[in-house]
Design a protein around this motif. Structure first.
Motif, PDB file in Angstrom:
ATOM      1  N   LEU A  53     -11.713  56.953   4.922  1.00  0.00           N
ATOM      2  CA  LEU A  53     -12.471  57.070   6.134  1.00  0.00           C
ATOM      3  C   LEU A  53     -13.742  56.053   6.165  1.00  0.00           C
ATOM      4  CD1 LEU A  53     -12.827  61.064   6.473  1.00  0.00           C
ATOM      5  CD2 LEU A  53     -11.455  59.328   7.476  1.00  0.00           C
ATOM      6  N   SER A  54     -14.055  55.677   5.085  1.00  0.00           N
ATOM      7  CA  SER A  54     -15.456  54.743   5.005  1.00  0.00           C
ATOM      8  C   SER A  54     -14.800  53.483   5.705  1.00  0.00           C
ATOM      9  CB  SER A  54     -16.056  54.759   3.914  1.00  0.00           C
ATOM     10  OG  SER A  54     -15.105  54.339   2.679  1.00  0.00           O
ATOM     11  N   ASP A  55     -13.595  53.017   5.209  1.00  0.00           N
ATOM     12  CA  ASP A  55     -13.086  51.635   5.861  1.00  0.00           C
ATOM     13  C   ASP A  55     -13.073  51.485   7.302  1.00  0.00           C
ATOM     14  OD1 ASP A  55     -12.420  51.494   3.239  1.00  0.00           O
ATOM     15  OD2 ASP A  55     -10.250  51.942   3.449  1.00  0.00           O
ATOM     16  N   PHE A  56     -13.089  52.606   8.130  1.00  0.00           N
ATOM     17  CA  PHE A  56     -13.082  52.676   9.627  1.00  0.00           C
ATOM     18  C   PHE A  56     -14.357  52.616  10.232  1.00  0.00           C
ATOM     19  CE2 PHE A  56      -8.870  53.955   8.143  1.00  0.00           C
ATOM     20  CZ  PHE A  56      -8.012  52.829   8.695  1.00  0.00           C
ATOM     21  N   LEU A  57     -15.523  52.950   9.388  1.00  0.00           N
ATOM     22  CA  LEU A  57     -16.802  53.261   9.955  1.00  0.00           C
ATOM     23  C   LEU A  57     -17.558  51.583  10.118  1.00  0.00           C
ATOM     24  CD1 LEU A  57     -18.305  55.925   7.741  1.00  0.00           C
ATOM     25  CD2 LEU A  57     -17.324  56.169   9.708  1.00  0.00           C
ATOM     26  N   LEU A  58     -18.138  51.577  11.311  1.00  0.00           N
ATOM     27  CA  LEU A  58     -18.748  50.312  11.683  1.00  0.00           C
ATOM     28  C   LEU A  58     -20.347  50.335  11.344  1.00  0.00           C
ATOM     29  CD1 LEU A  58     -17.722  50.372  15.533  1.00  0.00           C
ATOM     30  CD2 LEU A  58     -16.644  49.189  13.510  1.00  0.00           C
ATOM     31  N   THR A  59     -20.592  48.933  11.110  1.00  0.00           N
ATOM     32  CA  THR A  59     -22.076  49.030  10.631  1.00  0.00           C
ATOM     33  C   THR A  59     -22.947  49.030  11.999  1.00  0.00           C
ATOM     34  OG1 THR A  59     -22.055  46.533  10.692  1.00  0.00           O
ATOM     35  CG2 THR A  59     -21.338  47.386   8.586  1.00  0.00           C
ATOM     36  N   GLU A  60     -24.252  48.914  11.711  1.00  0.00           N
ATOM     37  CA  GLU A  60     -25.156  49.263  12.832  1.00  0.00           C
ATOM     38  C   GLU A  60     -25.013  47.563  13.515  1.00  0.00           C
ATOM     39  OE1 GLU A  60     -29.134  50.104  12.369  1.00  0.00           O
ATOM     40  OE2 GLU A  60     -28.529  51.636  10.832  1.00  0.00           O
ATOM     41  N   ASP A  61     -24.684  46.626  12.977  1.00  0.00           N
ATOM     42  CA  ASP A  61     -24.497  45.249  13.766  1.00  0.00           C
ATOM     43  C   ASP A  61     -23.232  45.344  14.694  1.00  0.00           C
ATOM     44  OD1 ASP A  61     -26.772  44.262  12.749  1.00  0.00           O
ATOM     45  OD2 ASP A  61     -25.736  43.270  11.096  1.00  0.00           O
ATOM     46  N   GLU A  62     -22.229  45.943  13.809  1.00  0.00           N
ATOM     47  CA  GLU A  62     -20.717  46.176  14.570  1.00  0.00           C
ATOM     48  C   GLU A  62     -21.049  46.832  15.861  1.00  0.00           C
ATOM     49  OE1 GLU A  62     -17.775  45.239  11.522  1.00  0.00           O
ATOM     50  OE2 GLU A  62     -18.402  47.173  11.363  1.00  0.00           O
ATOM     51  N   VAL A  63     -21.757  48.236  15.814  1.00  0.00           N
ATOM     52  CA  VAL A  63     -21.896  49.201  16.862  1.00  0.00           C
ATOM     53  C   VAL A  63     -22.718  48.352  17.940  1.00  0.00           C
ATOM     54  CG1 VAL A  63     -23.220  51.306  17.387  1.00  0.00           C
ATOM     55  CG2 VAL A  63     -21.930  50.993  15.308  1.00  0.00           C
ATOM     56  N   ALA A  64     -23.676  47.536  17.752  1.00  0.00           N
ATOM     57  CA  ALA A  64     -24.628  46.665  18.562  1.00  0.00           C
ATOM     58  C   ALA A  64     -23.609  46.141  19.619  1.00  0.00           C
ATOM     59  CB  ALA A  64     -25.782  45.934  17.876  1.00  0.00           C
ATOM     60  N   HIS A  65     -22.300  45.598  19.065  1.00  0.00           N
ATOM     61  CA  HIS A  65     -21.288  44.750  19.748  1.00  0.00           C
ATOM     62  C   HIS A  65     -20.313  45.615  19.880  1.00  0.00           C
ATOM     63  CE1 HIS A  65     -23.912  41.472  19.210  1.00  0.00           C
ATOM     64  NE2 HIS A  65     -24.127  41.348  18.223  1.00  0.00           N
ATOM     65  N   LEU A  66     -20.416  46.797  20.192  1.00  0.00           N
ATOM     66  CA  LEU A  66     -19.223  47.970  20.360  1.00  0.00           C
ATOM     67  C   LEU A  66     -18.380  47.429  21.440  1.00  0.00           C
ATOM     68  CD1 LEU A  66     -18.330  50.667  19.273  1.00  0.00           C
ATOM     69  CD2 LEU A  66     -19.690  51.626  21.079  1.00  0.00           C
ATOM     70  N   GLU A  67     -18.659  46.569  22.047  1.00  0.00           N
ATOM     71  CA  GLU A  67     -17.754  46.155  23.442  1.00  0.00           C
ATOM     72  C   GLU A  67     -16.724  45.287  22.868  1.00  0.00           C
ATOM     73  OE1 GLU A  67     -21.418  43.640  23.182  1.00  0.00           O
ATOM     74  OE2 GLU A  67     -21.115  45.705  23.454  1.00  0.00           O
ATOM     75  N   SER A  68     -17.091  44.528  21.767  1.00  0.00           N
ATOM     76  CA  SER A  68     -15.935  43.662  21.217  1.00  0.00           C
ATOM     77  C   SER A  68     -14.592  44.374  20.652  1.00  0.00           C
ATOM     78  CB  SER A  68     -16.532  42.937  20.347  1.00  0.00           C
ATOM     79  OG  SER A  68     -17.143  43.519  19.051  1.00  0.00           O
ATOM     80  N   PHE A  69     -14.853  45.796  20.493  1.00  0.00           N
ATOM     81  CA  PHE A  69     -13.809  46.623  19.610  1.00  0.00           C
ATOM     82  C   PHE A  69     -13.064  47.306  21.000  1.00  0.00           C
ATOM     83  CE2 PHE A  69     -16.950  46.328  16.624  1.00  0.00           C
ATOM     84  CZ  PHE A  69     -16.241  45.844  15.378  1.00  0.00           C
ATOM     85  N   ILE A  70     -13.439  47.013  22.158  1.00  0.00           N
ATOM     86  CA  ILE A  70     -12.739  47.661  23.214  1.00  0.00           C
ATOM     87  C   ILE A  70     -11.734  46.832  24.033  1.00  0.00           C
ATOM     88  CG2 ILE A  70     -12.837  48.893  25.659  1.00  0.00           C
ATOM     89  CD1 ILE A  70     -15.632  49.749  24.499  1.00  0.00           C
ATOM     90  N   GLU A  71     -10.355  47.334  24.041  1.00  0.00           N
ATOM     91  CA  GLU A  71      -9.408  46.499  24.834  1.00  0.00           C
ATOM     92  C   GLU A  71      -9.496  46.251  26.147  1.00  0.00           C
ATOM     93  OE1 GLU A  71      -5.750  47.576  23.217  1.00  0.00           O
ATOM     94  OE2 GLU A  71      -6.386  47.267  21.162  1.00  0.00           O
ATOM     95  N   ASN A  72     -10.128  47.426  26.775  1.00  0.00           N
ATOM     96  CA  ASN A  72      -9.799  47.177  28.301  1.00  0.00           C
ATOM     97  C   ASN A  72     -11.156  46.514  28.719  1.00  0.00           C
ATOM     98  OD1 ASN A  72     -10.852  47.933  30.875  1.00  0.00           O
ATOM     99  ND2 ASN A  72      -9.330  49.808  30.909  1.00  0.00           N
ATOM    100  N   GLU A  73     -10.918  45.367  29.540  1.00  0.00           N
ATOM    101  CA  GLU A  73     -11.980  44.512  29.786  1.00  0.00           C
ATOM    102  C   GLU A  73     -13.051  45.049  30.500  1.00  0.00           C
ATOM    103  OE1 GLU A  73     -12.422  40.049  31.783  1.00  0.00           O
ATOM    104  OE2 GLU A  73     -10.667  40.626  30.816  1.00  0.00           O
ATOM    105  N   ARG A  74     -12.889  45.831  31.565  1.00  0.00           N
ATOM    106  CA  ARG A  74     -13.780  46.442  32.495  1.00  0.00           C
ATOM    107  C   ARG A  74     -14.421  47.210  31.906  1.00  0.00           C
ATOM    108  NH1 ARG A  74     -11.194  48.979  37.611  1.00  0.00           N
ATOM    109  NH2 ARG A  74     -13.358  49.456  38.048  1.00  0.00           N
ATOM    110  N   LEU A  75     -13.991  48.047  30.832  1.00  0.00           N
ATOM    111  CA  LEU A  75     -14.782  49.065  30.243  1.00  0.00           C
ATOM    112  C   LEU A  75     -15.809  48.295  29.095  1.00  0.00           C
ATOM    113  CD1 LEU A  75     -15.358  52.134  29.425  1.00  0.00           C
ATOM    114  CD2 LEU A  75     -13.448  52.170  27.995  1.00  0.00           C
ATOM    115  N   ALA A  76     -15.203  47.396  28.523  1.00  0.00           N
ATOM    116  CA  ALA A  76     -15.940  46.816  27.143  1.00  0.00           C
ATOM    117  C   ALA A  76     -17.008  46.085  28.294  1.00  0.00           C
ATOM    118  CB  ALA A  76     -15.206  45.442  26.767  1.00  0.00           C
ATOM    119  N   ASN A  77     -16.956  45.459  29.394  1.00  0.00           N
ATOM    120  CA  ASN A  77     -17.971  44.778  30.217  1.00  0.00           C
ATOM    121  C   ASN A  77     -19.042  46.143  30.678  1.00  0.00           C
ATOM    122  OD1 ASN A  77     -16.871  42.396  30.178  1.00  0.00           O
ATOM    123  ND2 ASN A  77     -16.188  42.509  31.968  1.00  0.00           N
ATOM    124  N   ALA A  78     -18.420  47.271  30.851  1.00  0.00           N
ATOM    125  CA  ALA A  78     -19.384  48.347  31.165  1.00  0.00           C
ATOM    126  C   ALA A  78     -20.252  48.927  30.016  1.00  0.00           C
ATOM    127  CB  ALA A  78     -18.773  49.542  31.792  1.00  0.00           C
TER     128      ALA A  78
END
Length: 132
Positions: A53-78
């Protein structure tokens, strides 16, 4: 009369053995059919040692750029319109499945504050998504 009872008892014991053996045969056949670990065993292993389970947890820096993990472009921009604390609350609530009290204890806020932040963040995402 006693011989009838004896025969009847013998028949009942015979049928009990037959049914027991048949149940064992069905169980053994089923064991051969199942080639994967049953779900219950997998869950018990995860409870004892939730290592992956720890392999899939995001760091705080990755959460700050959460939109980069979202495939839907409109949702990522939102999602990109949100602040980092808003993204952190959403990530912990929906991905880590923490409740408002647990999130509040991590970030130093009350459960009501976390709930309010989460609801506002969702409204911001909805508005940004609809305006694109």
């Amino acid at each position: 009369m006693s011989s009838e009872r004896e025969v009847s008892k013998m028949f009942v014991r015979y049928m009990q053995r037959v049914l027991r053996n048949e149940r064992i045969n069905i169980y053994r056949k089923h064991l051969r059919d199942v080639k994967e670990t049953p779900l219950e065993d997998w869950l018990l292993e995860e409870i004892v040692e939730p290592s992956h389970l720890s392999d899939f947890l995001l760091t705080e820096d990755e959460v700050a750029h959460l939109e980069s993990f979202i495939e839907n472009e409109r949702l990522a921009n939102a999602v990109a319109t949100l602040s980092t604390p808003d993204k952190m609350v959403l990530y912990q609530y929906y991905y880590s499945e923490l409740n408002d009290v647990e999130i509040g204890s991590h970030i130093g806020k009350t459960s009501q504050g976390v709930n309010k932040r989460r609801r506002r963040a969702l409204l911001r995402i909805k508005k940004a998504y609809e305006n694109m």
